[in-house]
Design an enzyme around this catalytic site. Structure first.
Site, PDB file in Angstrom:
ATOM      1  N   ASP A   9       8.347  -8.137   0.705  1.00 22.81           N
ATOM      2  CA  ASP A   9       8.285  -6.682   0.715  1.00 22.81           C
ATOM      3  C   ASP A   9       7.772  -6.274  -0.676  1.00 22.81           C
ATOM      4  OD1 ASP A   9       8.919  -3.933   1.382  1.00 22.81           O
ATOM      5  OD2 ASP A   9      10.612  -4.156   0.008  1.00 22.81           O
ATOM      6  N   ASP A  11       7.896  -2.571  -2.346  1.00 23.21           N
ATOM      7  CA  ASP A  11       8.714  -1.590  -3.076  1.00 23.21           C
ATOM      8  C   ASP A  11      10.156  -2.099  -3.222  1.00 23.21           C
ATOM      9  OD1 ASP A  11       6.588   0.303  -3.129  1.00 23.21           O
ATOM     10  OD2 ASP A  11       7.095   0.970  -1.111  1.00 23.21           O
ATOM     11  N   ARG A  49       6.984   6.817   5.838  1.00 20.74           N
ATOM     12  CA  ARG A  49       7.040   8.127   5.173  1.00 20.74           C
ATOM     13  C   ARG A  49       7.583   9.212   6.097  1.00 20.74           C
ATOM     14  NH1 ARG A  49       1.406   9.598   2.976  1.00 20.74           N
ATOM     15  NH2 ARG A  49       1.624   7.456   2.244  1.00 20.74           N
ATOM     16  N   SER A 116       4.450   0.512   3.273  1.00 22.49           N
ATOM     17  CA  SER A 116       3.763   1.547   2.494  1.00 22.49           C
ATOM     18  C   SER A 116       2.262   1.593   2.727  1.00 22.49           C
ATOM     19  CB  SER A 116       4.021   1.312   1.004  1.00 22.49           C
ATOM     20  OG  SER A 116       3.263   2.223   0.243  1.00 22.49           O
ATOM     21  N   LYS A 117       1.766   2.832   2.786  1.00 20.75           N
ATOM     22  CA  LYS A 117       0.317   3.037   2.857  1.00 20.75           C
ATOM     23  C   LYS A 117      -0.284   3.013   1.461  1.00 20.75           C
ATOM     24  CE  LYS A 117       0.166   5.332   7.250  1.00 20.75           C
ATOM     25  NZ  LYS A 117       0.201   6.535   8.034  1.00 20.75           N
TER      26      LYS A 117
HETATM   27  C1  BG6 Z   1       8.428   1.299   1.937  1.00 21.06           C
HETATM   28  C2  BG6 Z   1       9.535   1.990   1.182  1.00 21.06           C
HETATM   29  O1  BG6 Z   1       8.000   0.186   1.226  1.00 21.06           O
HETATM   30  O2  BG6 Z   1       7.324   2.187   2.147  1.00 21.06           O
HETATM   31  C3  BG6 Z   1       9.925   3.270   1.905  1.00 21.06           C
HETATM   32  O3  BG6 Z   1      10.649   1.132   1.082  1.00 21.06           O
HETATM   33  C4  BG6 Z   1       8.707   4.157   2.092  1.00 21.06           C
HETATM   34  O4  BG6 Z   1      10.910   3.927   1.169  1.00 21.06           O
HETATM   35  C5  BG6 Z   1       7.631   3.375   2.872  1.00 21.06           C
HETATM   36  O5  BG6 Z   1       9.044   5.337   2.800  1.00 21.06           O
HETATM   37  C6  BG6 Z   1       6.363   4.172   3.082  1.00 21.06           C
HETATM   38  O6  BG6 Z   1       5.732   4.365   1.843  1.00 21.06           O
HETATM   39  P1  BG6 Z   1       4.442   5.248   1.584  1.00 21.06           P
HETATM   40  O7  BG6 Z   1       3.971   4.771   0.222  1.00 21.06           O
HETATM   41  O8  BG6 Z   1       3.451   4.935   2.664  1.00 21.06           O
HETATM   42  O9  BG6 Z   1       4.879   6.651   1.595  1.00 21.06           O
HETATM   43 MG    MG Z   2      11.570  -2.370  -0.209  1.00 24.23          MG
END
Ligand code: BG6
Ligand code: MG
Length: 213
Positions: A9, A11, A49, A116-117
């Protein structure tokens, strides 16, 4: 070697962008007058998100249209991107970098499995833009964790079966996604508390002892 591939992962595992997610959501929540704290924030780990916004809005008094929600999510992402802009190679710790290098030298394929994007942008910022053998992220999935899609795609991109890979996660939803996909999992940070992972990491360096025999 116990695993041919390690899927990380991003973040909260590779770098501490989780604290920036918190700050950006907090700014948005204060702006719309919704109670938000670190306990609620922990529920957002690994979650997309828009799903994160829905969790935050559980404390919102009133109704919002889909367009209004989209605008709020965009605002949060703008706050988040402002914080990401200040990131650099200095946000990649020695222990993470050394562990990645040791695993690669041992012959493991290394992939990212993130909801995450912004994953590609973050990886570039911390100097890992070209480092991983594959990146599976919020841009190539339609279901977010605890659905296993992001990890199944990552395994596919590195040509390995789930049983050959270990998933490293800081989110309960991520550990559940790993289990749902047939992966062994290692928990770090907040995910340790859920007690569902096969391994518990005090530090990411513990991976070396688990993987390299
Ligand atoms: C994940 C995080 O990696 O990405 C979440 O743990 C987050 O908290 C998700 O909401 C989406 O991220 P992003 O950057 O696309 O808003
Ligand atoms: Mg994480």
């Amino acid at each position: 070697m116990l695993y041919k591939g390690i899927i990380f992962d991003l973040d909260g595992v590779i770098c501490h962008t989780d604290k920036y997610h918190y700050k950006a959501w907090k700014k948005l929540a204060d702006q719309i007058g919704v109670y938000f704290d670190r306990t609620i924030n922990n529920r957002l780990r690994g979650v997309s998100r828009m799903e994160s916004l829905e969790i935050i809005l559980e404390n919102y008094d009133g109704e919002l249209t889909d367009d209004e929600k989209k605008t709020l999510a965009e605002q949060k992402n703008n706050y988040y991107r402002e914080l990401l802009n200040n990131m650099s190679r200095a946000d990649l710790s020695d222990e993470v970098y050394d562990t990645l290098i040791a695993l690669r030298q041992a012959g493991c394929k290394l992939a990212i499995g993130s909801s995450s994007k912004n994953a590609g942008f973050i990886l570039k910022k911390i100097g890992l833009g070209e480092f991983f053998d594959a990146v599976s992220d919020g841009n190539n999935i339609s279901h977010s964790k605890p659905d296993p899609e992001v990890f199944l795609k990552a395994a596919e991109y590195i040509n390995l079966a789930p049983a050959e890979c270990l998933v490293v996660e800081d989110a309960e939803s991520g550990i559940e996604a790993a289990i749902n996909g047939g992966f062994d999992s290692a928990a770090i940070g907040d995910a340790v508390n859920c007690g569902k992972a096969m391994y518990t990491l005090r530090s990411i360096e513990d991976l070396k002892e688990i993987v390299i025999i």
